[in-house]
Design an enzyme around this catalytic site. Structure first.
Site: not given
Length: 494
Positions: A83, A86, A330
């Site tokens: 993640s 991101k 997230s």
């Protein structure tokens, strides 16, 4: 969201953010002086420990003020970022869509209202708003009621044509599809609460009496989801083996196993076909306002005609506000929706191909080497995604010059702060007094993959930019990652 803390702690946090907001000058690819030798020795020792030594790692630490390299280990090695990808998605979205971008959902008709009857079809048109909730659909129904509508002689139509028809990214395995982190992506979708896990429902299970089935509730409690309850209540103290999963390819949620007296269980479960689910909830909202459909009406999916008249409009919160639940928690669905939205804005195509192309082009436009970034989704779910710590730290440096940097850094989790919308995914990590509030970073986690990338305030008040990527280790590398982050904040710099 507000939370209590001492005046001293408020001051510390504000000083940290003041440092983070300070732009840096153009930098060269140079190593800092040996004043950081103690930090280098400490990180080397951590990476040499058996708990992480066999993992594939890539670590880079830079000075935020100049971009100079303070520490690197396999800096150019490509590792699955999870993640932390991101960070690129968020930056590209803020640049491409703008901080004030809002998703639009509207209600339209191709008919006319006469004597309380809408003679024509009613359309609910979405643009991917992940924050749309039942209360907004209730408000739409209230608006139609105020317009005098009591009956609709037409179909209820879901217009989700803003995005393409591909609902899942290539990385989503069949076994993942029941879980909130792998929700289907639709331009017309609904969230069950203010965490904004679009495309899901919340299923709550509570025990009753020993030997009886538990009580199951669903939020929202209307729609196309059905519950198949095969679970059992067992005596207090017994093991909770309750399972709540959606049967693949259906909207049947299977509840099985045992739940002991005195316990409970809550799961966010995805829906199959978010468009149909949203329409069903909207129809329930209309019914609650006394608005009925003719016996021949159907719930269908198609595009609203250009000549359709808009009856009601809802605008989402601006993107700068959405960044908080997106990055702090997230949220994978937000990432994929933003990718398709970027593709729609730039190329007129709400697809992953178009959205990921925009992300690559954004990376190039700010000076990153886009050929060093390999990704097939925007959330970081795929193990095929690859990037180096050198590139991620470069991104984190470059965005500090962007006009939207304040919204970007505000969205990152803060170490040890237990408020979910402040500490986010770091709320239970790096909480010791010497580190609490001094690491502001994005986490990443997949099976055998752990990562952390962001900003840290040193003992002397300097801001360092860091990325720690790890993969291919059977045991969790989180303790080692946190040791490195702690070393960055606590090791004296001479």
């Amino acid at each position: 969201m507000l939370f209590k803390k001492t005046a001293t702690f408020i001051t510390a946090i504000m000083l940290s953010f003041a440092a983070l907001f300070t732009p840096f000058p153009s930098h060269a690819e140079a190593h800092a002086t040996n004043s950081y030798q103690s930090l280098e020795n400490t990180i080397n020792a951590i990476l040499s420990d058996a708990s992480i030594k066999s993992a594939m790692t890539s670590v880079t630490v830079r000075k935020a003020s100049t971009g100079e390299i303070v520490y690197e280990a396999n800096a150019d090695r490509k590792v699955t970022p999870a993640s932390t990808l991101k960070l690129l998605t968020a930056a590209a979205a803020l640049e491409t869509l703008g901080e004030d971008y809002r998703f639009t959902t509207d209600v339209l008709t191709d008919g006319t209202i006469s004597n309380g009857v809408l003679n024509g079809n009613l359309y609910l048109r979405g643009q991917g708003d992940p924050t749309l909730m039942k209360k907004e659909l209730d408000q739409f129904a209230a608006t139609l009621s105020k317009l005098g509508v009591k009956k609709i002689n037409g179909d209820l139509v879901g217009d989700d044509q803003w995005f393409d028809n591909i609902r899942l990214s290539p990385s989503i395995d069949k076994s993942d599809e029941t879980y909130y982190y792998a929700a289907q992506i639709s331009a017309l979708t609904l969230s069950p609460n203010a965490d904004y896990d679009a495309g899901t429902v919340i299923v709550d299970a509570k025990p009753t009496k020993k030997g009886y089935k538990p009580k199951i509730s669903v939020t929202p409690d209307e729609g196309i989801v059905t519950i198949v309850n095969k679970a059992n209540t067992v005596a207090k103290g017994k093991r909770n083996t309750l399972s709540i999963k959606r049967q693949h390819g259906t909207n049947k949620i299977m509840v099985s196993g045992n739940i002991p007296v005195g316990s409970s269980k809550r799961e966010w479960v995805t829906v199959s076909n978010p468009t149909a689910h949203t329409l069903a909830i909207f129809k329930s909202s209309l019914s609650s306002k006394g608005i009925k459909f003719s016996s021949t009406s159907k719930n269908v999916r198609r595009q609203a005609p250009d000549t359709a008249k808009v009856l009601a409009v809802h605008k989402s919160m601006p993107l700068k506000n959405l960044m908080i639940p997106f990055m702090k928690l997230s949220n994978n669905t937000h990432a994929e929706i933003l990718a398709k939205t970027m593709g729609k804005k730039v190329y007129g195509e709400g697809s992953w191909n178009a959205g990921l192309r925009v992300m690559h082009e954004y990376a190039t436009s700010i000076g990153l080497d886009a050929s060093e970034w390999h990704f097939e989704d925007a959330s970081g779910m795929s193990h095929k995604n690859k990037v180096s710590s050198a590139q991620l730290t470069e991104l984190l440096l470059l965005v500090r010059n962007a006009p939207w940097y304040g919204s970007f850094v505000k969205s990152l989790p803060i170490s040890g702060i237990d408020n979910r919308f402040v500490g986010g995914t770091l709320r239970n990590r790096l909480a010791s007094p010497s580190v609490k509030g001094k690491v502001i970073a994005k986490t990443g986690s997949l099976n055998n993959v752990k990562s952390l990338a962001g900003y840290a305030e040193t003992k002397s008040g300097e801001t360092l930019v860091f990325t720690i990527l790890t993969q291919d280790h059977k045991d969790s590398t989180l303790p080692s990652i946190d040791k490195i982050a702690t070393a960055i904040t606590t090791t004296p710099i001479y």
